[in-house]
Design a protein around this motif. Structure first.
Motif, PDB file in Angstrom:
ATOM      1  N   THR A 143       0.921  -1.171   0.030  1.00  0.00           N
ATOM      2  CA  THR A 143      -0.050   0.015  -0.083  1.00  0.00           C
ATOM      3  C   THR A 143       0.883   1.250  -0.035  1.00  0.00           C
ATOM      4  O   THR A 143       0.431   2.346  -0.240  1.00  0.00           O
ATOM      5  N   ASP A 144       2.046   1.030   0.270  1.00  0.00           N
ATOM      6  CA  ASP A 144       3.001   2.363   0.310  1.00  0.00           C
ATOM      7  C   ASP A 144       3.160   2.912  -1.292  1.00  0.00           C
ATOM      8  O   ASP A 144       2.995   3.903  -1.758  1.00  0.00           O
ATOM      9  N   VAL A 145       3.280   1.795  -2.388  1.00  0.00           N
ATOM     10  CA  VAL A 145       3.277   2.230  -3.545  1.00  0.00           C
ATOM     11  C   VAL A 145       1.855   2.521  -4.213  1.00  0.00           C
ATOM     12  O   VAL A 145       2.006   3.589  -4.845  1.00  0.00           O
ATOM     13  N   TYR A 146       0.867   1.969  -3.525  1.00  0.00           N
ATOM     14  CA  TYR A 146      -0.370   2.365  -3.967  1.00  0.00           C
ATOM     15  C   TYR A 146      -0.866   3.684  -3.584  1.00  0.00           C
ATOM     16  O   TYR A 146      -1.626   4.635  -4.344  1.00  0.00           O
ATOM     17  N   SER A 147      -0.312   4.160  -2.337  1.00  0.00           N
ATOM     18  CA  SER A 147      -0.680   5.417  -1.931  1.00  0.00           C
ATOM     19  C   SER A 147       0.047   6.504  -2.772  1.00  0.00           C
ATOM     20  O   SER A 147      -0.091   7.511  -3.171  1.00  0.00           O
ATOM     21  N   THR A 148       1.384   6.144  -3.262  1.00  0.00           N
ATOM     22  CA  THR A 148       2.213   7.121  -4.109  1.00  0.00           C
ATOM     23  C   THR A 148       1.493   7.325  -5.566  1.00  0.00           C
ATOM     24  O   THR A 148       1.354   8.233  -5.922  1.00  0.00           O
ATOM     25  N   CYS A 149       0.663   6.036  -6.176  1.00  0.00           N
ATOM     26  CA  CYS A 149       0.006   6.401  -7.229  1.00  0.00           C
ATOM     27  C   CYS A 149      -1.206   7.178  -7.011  1.00  0.00           C
ATOM     28  O   CYS A 149      -1.730   7.788  -7.999  1.00  0.00           O
ATOM     29  N   CYS A 150      -1.750   7.251  -5.577  1.00  0.00           N
ATOM     30  CA  CYS A 150      -2.845   8.267  -5.546  1.00  0.00           C
ATOM     31  C   CYS A 150      -2.484   9.660  -5.811  1.00  0.00           C
ATOM     32  O   CYS A 150      -2.903  10.419  -6.336  1.00  0.00           O
ATOM     33  N   ALA A 151      -1.087   9.856  -5.270  1.00  0.00           N
ATOM     34  CA  ALA A 151      -0.442  11.119  -5.313  1.00  0.00           C
ATOM     35  C   ALA A 151      -0.285  11.569  -6.926  1.00  0.00           C
ATOM     36  O   ALA A 151      -0.498  12.610  -7.291  1.00  0.00           O
ATOM     37  N   VAL A 152       0.216  10.635  -7.599  1.00  0.00           N
ATOM     38  CA  VAL A 152       0.359  10.816  -9.013  1.00  0.00           C
ATOM     39  C   VAL A 152      -1.107  11.141  -9.628  1.00  0.00           C
ATOM     40  O   VAL A 152      -1.140  12.076 -10.421  1.00  0.00           O
ATOM     41  N   GLN A 153      -2.178  10.566  -9.285  1.00  0.00           N
ATOM     42  CA  GLN A 153      -3.300  10.742  -9.972  1.00  0.00           C
ATOM     43  C   GLN A 153      -3.841  12.158  -9.361  1.00  0.00           C
ATOM     44  O   GLN A 153      -4.661  12.850 -10.272  1.00  0.00           O
ATOM     45  N   ASN A 154      -3.657  12.574  -8.179  1.00  0.00           N
ATOM     46  CA  ASN A 154      -3.896  13.922  -7.680  1.00  0.00           C
ATOM     47  C   ASN A 154      -3.373  15.114  -8.690  1.00  0.00           C
ATOM     48  O   ASN A 154      -3.904  16.002  -9.136  1.00  0.00           O
ATOM     49  N   LEU A 155      -1.995  14.799  -8.792  1.00  0.00           N
ATOM     50  CA  LEU A 155      -1.185  15.418  -9.669  1.00  0.00           C
ATOM     51  C   LEU A 155      -1.715  15.690 -11.154  1.00  0.00           C
ATOM     52  O   LEU A 155      -1.839  16.650 -11.622  1.00  0.00           O
ATOM     53  N   TRP A 156      -2.257  14.604 -11.663  1.00  0.00           N
ATOM     54  CA  TRP A 156      -2.692  14.563 -13.189  1.00  0.00           C
ATOM     55  C   TRP A 156      -3.867  15.400 -13.339  1.00  0.00           C
ATOM     56  O   TRP A 156      -3.976  16.041 -14.172  1.00  0.00           O
ATOM     57  N   LEU A 157      -4.928  15.149 -12.285  1.00  0.00           N
ATOM     58  CA  LEU A 157      -6.017  15.736 -12.251  1.00  0.00           C
ATOM     59  C   LEU A 157      -5.815  17.080 -12.153  1.00  0.00           C
ATOM     60  O   LEU A 157      -6.406  18.071 -12.834  1.00  0.00           O
TER      61      LEU A 157
END
Length: 251
Positions: A143-157
């Motif tokens: 979930t550490d990597v999954y959480s980082t992907c959430c940050a990526v998506q926030n940035l993208w939007l």
């Protein structure tokens, strides 16, 4: 200073009162539906204030146990980006062998990065050691990597809402990328992104537009109560009807 969550003094205290006003709600969905993986960029620089807002939005991504495992490496140095581009070219040529013709030629014809064209590159990393014990991570350490992907998506939007395009370059070997960017061995590079103002935001994803893949109908990906669809038809019928109405609206 962080903005306070939206609150309304004019609505009763119930679930609906927590919703954004209609125009704001539509803006959120517009950013989601119009987000694109951008490959072709204009040379215009991103103003510092805009880039700062985008990075801060990424930092407000959700994370398991509030771990916040991400770091952000902003890259403008042209020589460093050339090394990343060389790495991409090598890995792209290697990946071509996995396809038979005519798929191989189609793959090689695709524009899959804007490393040198975009005004700034960004590598978002994950630090699995950010906290010794992370609430909620014992059973699922990934979930550490999954959480980082959430940050990526926030940035993208956030980038899309600013008119800025982002393109995820995944055809990179991590050990070599670590060497180019000086990333410590225990840090995981999760996303290497190209950021900049795009030549255009297309009506559909680039790979769909090129005929590489189609968007799967969400109806084919739904399971009710268990993987094998154990729920009776009536239990979820109103949801299916709502989903069909949304599909019609999309078209």
């Amino acid at each position: 200073m962080d903005q306070q969550p939206y609150q309304s003094d004019n609505l009763p205290v119930d679930g609906a009162s927590l919703a954004f006003p209609e125009a704001e709600r539509q803006a959120v969905y517009r950013a989601i539906y119009q987000r694109r993986d951008i490959r072709n960029f204009r040379p215009d620089p991103i103003p510092d204030e805009t880039l700062a807002r985008i990075i801060r939005a990424a930092h407000h991504g959700p994370s398991v146990g509030f771990m916040q495992p991400w770091d952000f490496i902003l890259v403008k140095d042209l020589e460093r980006r050339r090394k990343v581009k060389d790495l991409f070219n090598r890995e792209r040529a290697s990946a071509a062998c996995f396809f038979d013709e005519p798929r191989r030629s189609a793959y090689l014809s695709l524009k899959l990065e804007g490393i040198l064209e975009s005004p700034v590159n960004l590598c978002i990393t994950c630090d699995p050691t950010r906290a010794e014990v992370v609430l909620g991570r014992n059973s699922m350490p990934e979930t550490d990597v999954y959480s980082t992907c959430c940050a990526v998506q926030n940035l993208w939007l956030a980038a899309r809402s600013e008119g800025v395009g982002a393109g995820w370059v995944s055809i990179l070997k991590l050990p070599q990328l670590r060497g180019i960017l000086g990333i410590p061995p225990h840090i995981i590079p999760v996303a290497y992104l190209c950021l900049g103002y795009p030549v255009e935001f297309t009506d559909e994803p680039g790979l769909q537009r090129a005929g590489w893949r189609r968007r799967l109908p969400v109806e084919e990906l739904l399971h009710f109560d268990d993987w094998n669809g154990g729920a009776s038809d009536g239990e979820w019928q109103s949801f299916r009807d709502a989903l069909g109405s949304e599909a019609e609206r999309e078209r």
